[in-house]
Design an enzyme around this catalytic site. Sequence first.
Site, PDB file in Angstrom:
ATOM      1  N   LYS A  43      -0.713  -0.797   2.082  1.00 30.98           N
ATOM      2  CA  LYS A  43      -1.550  -0.540   0.906  1.00 30.98           C
ATOM      3  C   LYS A  43      -1.027  -1.307  -0.314  1.00 30.98           C
ATOM      4  O   LYS A  43      -1.802  -1.942  -1.038  1.00 30.98           O
ATOM      5  CB  LYS A  43      -1.597   0.970   0.620  1.00 30.98           C
ATOM      6  CG  LYS A  43      -2.404   1.730   1.672  1.00 30.98           C
ATOM      7  CD  LYS A  43      -2.192   3.241   1.655  1.00 30.98           C
ATOM      8  CE  LYS A  43      -2.932   3.858   2.857  1.00 30.98           C
ATOM      9  NZ  LYS A  43      -2.749   5.308   3.007  1.00 30.98           N
ATOM     10  N   GLN A  86       0.264  10.074   0.147  1.00 28.62           N
ATOM     11  CA  GLN A  86       0.243   9.798   1.585  1.00 28.62           C
ATOM     12  C   GLN A  86       0.489  11.079   2.382  1.00 28.62           C
ATOM     13  O   GLN A  86       1.415  11.829   2.097  1.00 28.62           O
ATOM     14  CB  GLN A  86       1.313   8.742   1.909  1.00 28.62           C
ATOM     15  CG  GLN A  86       1.299   8.257   3.339  1.00 28.62           C
ATOM     16  CD  GLN A  86       0.079   7.425   3.696  1.00 28.62           C
ATOM     17  OE1 GLN A  86      -0.550   6.799   2.841  1.00 28.62           O
ATOM     18  NE2 GLN A  86      -0.278   7.406   4.962  1.00 28.62           N
ATOM     19  N   ASP A  88      -8.951   8.287  -2.177  1.00 25.34           N
ATOM     20  CA  ASP A  88      -8.925   8.641  -0.755  1.00 25.34           C
ATOM     21  C   ASP A  88     -10.227   9.347  -0.337  1.00 25.34           C
ATOM     22  O   ASP A  88     -10.546   9.414   0.850  1.00 25.34           O
ATOM     23  CB  ASP A  88      -7.796   9.662  -0.513  1.00 25.34           C
ATOM     24  CG  ASP A  88      -6.655   9.118   0.321  1.00 25.34           C
ATOM     25  OD1 ASP A  88      -6.874   8.152   1.073  1.00 25.34           O
ATOM     26  OD2 ASP A  88      -5.552   9.688   0.216  1.00 25.34           O
TER      27      ASP A  88
HETATM   28  N1  GUN Z   1      -2.257   9.357   6.273  1.00 25.26           N
HETATM   29  C1  GUN Z   1      -2.885   8.660   7.262  1.00 25.26           C
HETATM   30  N2  GUN Z   1      -4.016   8.105   6.783  1.00 25.26           N
HETATM   31  C2  GUN Z   1      -4.102   8.447   5.481  1.00 25.26           C
HETATM   32  C3  GUN Z   1      -5.051   8.159   4.454  1.00 25.26           C
HETATM   33  O1  GUN Z   1      -6.060   7.481   4.633  1.00 25.26           O
HETATM   34  N3  GUN Z   1      -4.771   8.673   3.235  1.00 25.26           N
HETATM   35  C4  GUN Z   1      -3.677   9.448   2.997  1.00 25.26           C
HETATM   36  N4  GUN Z   1      -3.507   9.931   1.769  1.00 25.26           N
HETATM   37  N5  GUN Z   1      -2.786   9.728   3.923  1.00 25.26           N
HETATM   38  C5  GUN Z   1      -2.996   9.221   5.162  1.00 25.26           C
END
Ligand code: GUN
Length: 282
Positions: free
Chosen positions: A53, A97, A120
């Site tokens: 990211k 996350q 998200d």
């Molecule tokens: N953990 C695995 N995929 C994601 C996601 O798309 N967003 C977040 N915040 N955590 C994750």
Amino acid sequence: MPAKIISGKQIAADIRQELKAEVSELRRNQIFPKLVVVLVGNHPASESYVKGKIRAAEEIGMESVLIRLEDTISEQELLDKVDELNKDTTVHGILVQLPLPKQISEQRIIEAIAAEKDVDGFHPESVGRMVIGLETFLSCTPQGIIELLQRSDVPIQGKHAVVVGRSNIVGKPVALLLLQKDATVTICHSKTSDLAAITKQADILIAAVGRAEMITRDHVKPGAVVIDVGVNRTEKGLVGDVKFDEVSEIASAITPVPGGVGPMTITMLMANTIESAKRHAR
Ligand code: GUN
């Protein structure tokens, strides 16, 4: 004829070029989209996702900050951090996350993030708005899947889309987005009886169960388009939910793992953050 490979990697790269141009235009207008990613602890898969990211943000010229917190942090300390980011007017997107350590309620953290910074798309307000078709942040993987289909010229209207998996972050939202695009949608899950009889009806099959290679050629109608959302770490390495070698012999198009849905998810996060900065400026 073997299936066309839908390269999420390539499509994501194309979209990132578009986003890069958009960010530089915004910057000329003194708008500086900024994403903050909060990583609690050092879960190995999370480390790798978070790096992807931050790298994507750099690639498109967007500001990003990674905040690392100890896995012993209390829920209140994390809520305080979220609150600080909510109030920081330079921050347009907040992503905490998941998964979080067990002393912290993920739902409480998700609900604490200001809906206008919920890039998200996990906040109940974002989800609710998505369900009734209002402007919101769409969660990134479902949105990435729709983009993949559209940019690969896969017709959705009137088609039978079968979604295997009913998670809040993929199965349920992608089913709703497909419905909004006028597909006829069936959702299957671990308690579905005679799964193959249903998946075999799919024109578009979305596999989002999290079980390595469980979708075999016996589950797929010849000519179907197959989107594999699975990310399963096995002794063989990273594999999807679809048995790629055999399904690619009968599908008309299929996404690989890796290089399919994954790069699209990250790209949609960038798009949401840019959109948030634009909304903030308006
Ligand atoms: N953990 C695995 N995929 C994601 C996601 O798309 N967003 C977040 N915040 N955590 C994750």
